[in-house]
Design a protein around this motif. Structure first.
Motif, PDB file in Angstrom:
ATOM      1  N   GLU A 185      -1.401  -1.212  11.768  1.00  0.00           N
ATOM      2  CA  GLU A 185      -2.032  -0.076  11.091  1.00  0.00           C
ATOM      3  C   GLU A 185      -1.061   0.578  10.101  1.00  0.00           C
ATOM      4  OE1 GLU A 185      -4.180   4.184  12.229  1.00  0.00           O
ATOM      5  OE2 GLU A 185      -3.734   2.698  13.802  1.00  0.00           O
ATOM      6  N   GLN A 186       0.211   0.727  10.492  1.00  0.00           N
ATOM      7  CA  GLN A 186       1.211   1.312   9.603  1.00  0.00           C
ATOM      8  C   GLN A 186       1.494   0.396   8.415  1.00  0.00           C
ATOM      9  OE1 GLN A 186       4.281   1.808  12.547  1.00  0.00           O
ATOM     10  NE2 GLN A 186       3.902   4.002  12.739  1.00  0.00           N
ATOM     11  N   ALA A 189      -1.344   0.820   5.950  1.00  0.00           N
ATOM     12  CA  ALA A 189      -1.284   2.109   5.260  1.00  0.00           C
ATOM     13  C   ALA A 189      -0.203   2.107   4.183  1.00  0.00           C
ATOM     14  CB  ALA A 189      -1.023   3.223   6.278  1.00  0.00           C
ATOM     15  N   GLU A 192      -1.202   0.037   1.091  1.00  0.00           N
ATOM     16  CA  GLU A 192      -2.199   0.707   0.250  1.00  0.00           C
ATOM     17  C   GLU A 192      -1.647   1.964  -0.408  1.00  0.00           C
ATOM     18  OE1 GLU A 192      -5.354   1.448   2.936  1.00  0.00           O
ATOM     19  OE2 GLU A 192      -6.036  -0.645   3.023  1.00  0.00           O
ATOM     20  N   MET A 193      -0.433   2.377  -0.029  1.00  0.00           N
ATOM     21  CA  MET A 193       0.146   3.615  -0.545  1.00  0.00           C
ATOM     22  C   MET A 193       0.652   3.409  -1.972  1.00  0.00           C
ATOM     23  SD  MET A 193       3.215   5.863   1.150  1.00  0.00           S
ATOM     24  CE  MET A 193       2.417   5.715   2.753  1.00  0.00           C
TER      25      MET A 193
END
Length: 206
Positions: A185-186, A189, A192-193
């Protein structure tokens, strides 16, 4: 013995000479005065009682600072690991003021290259060579974030910086952040940052 008597007589004649030319003005410092001066110096490091304290000593911090001092005197590499914001840099800054050691910080980050290490270290090494009686501490903050870790190893363990021998009065303290494995999950994220092209790790891996 005879030599001690001669030394005392020589010192007495020297004092008499200084008195005759009006240059003798002894300053007597008692143990109480010394304790008072030392206490004032220590209090100045903590800040004014009416202001926010500059630094707070705890039993745990004292033990850690003693350990750092012992390693510095023993020429043993000092590596400090802890979470961001737990006071690693502040503690070493306080120690440098307490010991009278000049304190220089090199903030390391992901994009720091070998050339930038060299550019940062050149003036520090030159200063240490020009002032052999002055102790200088170099703090490499968050050095495990860069891919150029071999430079840190050379300086800390082998005492060389790009084939230049590091002076004995130049000490290194390395600060590390704990290594953490990102979960899926990290990773998603972070991928996509939008960091504006500042994700150096992405380009180092490509």
């Amino acid at each position: 013995g005879v030599s001690n008597v001669a030394e005392v007589e020589q010192a007495a004649s020297g004092i008499q000479y200084l008195k005759s030319v009006g240059r003798f003005s002894p300053t007597v410092v008692t143990c109480n005065d010394f304790n008072s001066i030392s206490a004032k110096h220590l209090l100045s490091l903590f800040g004014d009682s009416q202001d926010k304290p500059k630094f707070t000593l705890t039993a745990d911090t004292i033990l850690r600072l003693i350990a750092v001092v012992l390693r510095l005197h023993s020429e043993v590499g000092v590596c400090i690991m802890g979470e961001t914001g737990c006071g690693k840099t502040e503690a070493i800054g306080f120690l440098s003021k307490l010991m009278g050691m000049k304190f220089k910080v090199i903030n390391v980050q992901e994009g720091m290259s070998e050339i930038e290490f060299l550019e940062n270290m050149r003036p520090i090494i030159a200063e240490a060579m020009d002032n052999p009686d002055r102790r200088i501490a170099v703090l490499l903050d968050e050095c495990n974030t860069t891919a150029a870790n071999w430079v840190v190893k050379d300086m800390l363990c082998d005492r060389i910086c790009f084939s230049v021998r590091i002076p004995v009065n130049l000490k290194f303290i390395v600060i590390l952040n704990p290594y953490k494995i990102r979960n899926e999950e990290q990773k998603k994220a972070i991928a996509e940052m939008d960091v504006g092209g500042l994700d150096f790790l992405k380009y180092q891996q490509s």
